[in-house]
Write an enzyme that holds these catalytic residues in place. Structure first.
Site, PDB file in Angstrom:
ATOM      1  N   TYR A  34      -1.887  -1.043  10.132  1.00 38.49           N
ATOM      2  CA  TYR A  34      -2.022  -1.298   8.795  1.00 38.49           C
ATOM      3  C   TYR A  34      -0.826  -0.972   8.014  1.00 38.49           C
ATOM      4  O   TYR A  34      -0.288  -1.883   7.082  1.00 38.49           O
ATOM      5  CB  TYR A  34      -3.173  -0.608   8.143  1.00 38.49           C
ATOM      6  CG  TYR A  34      -3.540  -0.765   6.560  1.00 38.49           C
ATOM      7  CD1 TYR A  34      -4.254  -1.875   6.163  1.00 38.49           C
ATOM      8  CD2 TYR A  34      -3.059   0.298   5.732  1.00 38.49           C
ATOM      9  CE1 TYR A  34      -4.288  -1.954   5.049  1.00 38.49           C
ATOM     10  CE2 TYR A  34      -3.446  -0.004   4.348  1.00 38.49           C
ATOM     11  CZ  TYR A  34      -3.930  -1.132   3.986  1.00 38.49           C
ATOM     12  OH  TYR A  34      -4.313  -1.365   2.647  1.00 38.49           O
ATOM     13  N   SER A  88       0.887  -1.188   0.029  1.00 38.36           N
ATOM     14  CA  SER A  88      -0.067   0.088  -0.138  1.00 38.36           C
ATOM     15  C   SER A  88       0.898   1.252   0.110  1.00 38.36           C
ATOM     16  O   SER A  88       2.083   1.113   0.533  1.00 38.36           O
ATOM     17  CB  SER A  88      -0.759  -0.039   1.204  1.00 38.36           C
ATOM     18  OG  SER A  88      -1.233   1.187   1.633  1.00 38.36           O
TER      19      SER A  88
END
Length: 254
Positions: free
Chosen positions: A157, A144
């Site tokens: 995350y 990401s």
């Protein structure tokens, strides 16, 4: 294009978002696909879309909890066996939730780590024997933009996505002489179920999030944008690409 004709592909997170879009793209290009997800309802929707496109004959589905070793061994293992081998693994499954780091519980941290990072490891480990048997297997992992750029409230995350990047580099090197390629995609500014509800705190400072806007277009892109990039990377068009990341964010982090 028929870049996946005769190729066998397993895609996790296939019941929604980018995973679902990737299933449909690979089917469109001639692949035989196992769509894996923890949610049967999502897989029903994927099957329905494949039926509408006329590609359902090359699709099978399996329910897998990628964070659970036994579920991966039994369900994903059986799916690979039913396919009769594996050419490509796409580890699209993941979860996004947000917290202030100072109030983040260990249970919360472990849940994010367990699905995103450990799940990627468990699926890859399960698939490696079949991928290596082909002499040209491909693993596509999901990092990401949060792995390389500051995304507030997403420490857990972001940590998983940085770990996935490093994991990808390691296996790309480890198995390079056996023909395996391993690549990360790093999406950002993509509209999906995950980004619609990132679980931001009630007192979120949105000034900190203002930079997370794409330079291209008029807003976030759809999941098919990432699916197209994955199709290139996983096909022979990506044959000289390994051990690296492709950032797909519309210039959000230029």
């Amino acid at each position: 294009m028929n870049r996946f004709e005769g190729r066998k592909v397993l895609i996790t997170g296939a019941g929604s978002g980018i995973g679902q879009a990737t299933v449909l793209r690979v089917l469109e290009e001639g692949g035989h696909v196992v769509a894996a997800d923890i949610a049967e309802a999502g897989l029903d929707k994927t099957r329905a879309q494949a039926a509408e496109a006329g590609t359902e004959a090359r699709l099978s589905t399996v329910t897998v909890d990628i964070s659970d070793e036994e579920s991966v061994r039994e369900n994903a293992g059986a799916a690979i066996g039913k396919l009769g081998g594996l050419d490509v693994l796409v580890n699209a499954a993941g979860i996004l939730d947000s917290r202030h780091t100072e109030t983040m519980t260990l249970d919360f941290w472990n849940r994010i780590i367990g699905v995103n990072l450990t799940g990627t490891f468990l699926m890859t480990r399960q698939a490696l024997p079949a991928l290596l048997a082909t002499g040209k297997g491909v693993v596509i992992n999901f990092s990401s933009t949060s792995a390389s750029f500051a995304h507030p409230y997403m420490a857990a995350y972001a940590a998983t996505k940085g770990g996935i990047q490093s994991f990808t580099h390691a296996i790309a090197s480890e198995y390079s002489k056996r023909g395996l390629r391993a690549v990360c995609v790093a999406p950002g500014s993509i509209s999906s179920g995950m980004t619609h509800n990132p679980g931001l705190p009630d007192d979120t400072d949105f000034d900190l999030l203002a930079k997370l806007s794409p330079a291209l277009g008029k807003g976030f892109a759809g999941p098919e944008t990432v699916a197209g990039a994955i199709a290139m990377l996983a096909s022979d068009d990506g044959a000289f690409i390994t051990g690296t990341e492709l950032r797909i964010d519309g210039g959000t982090h230029m």
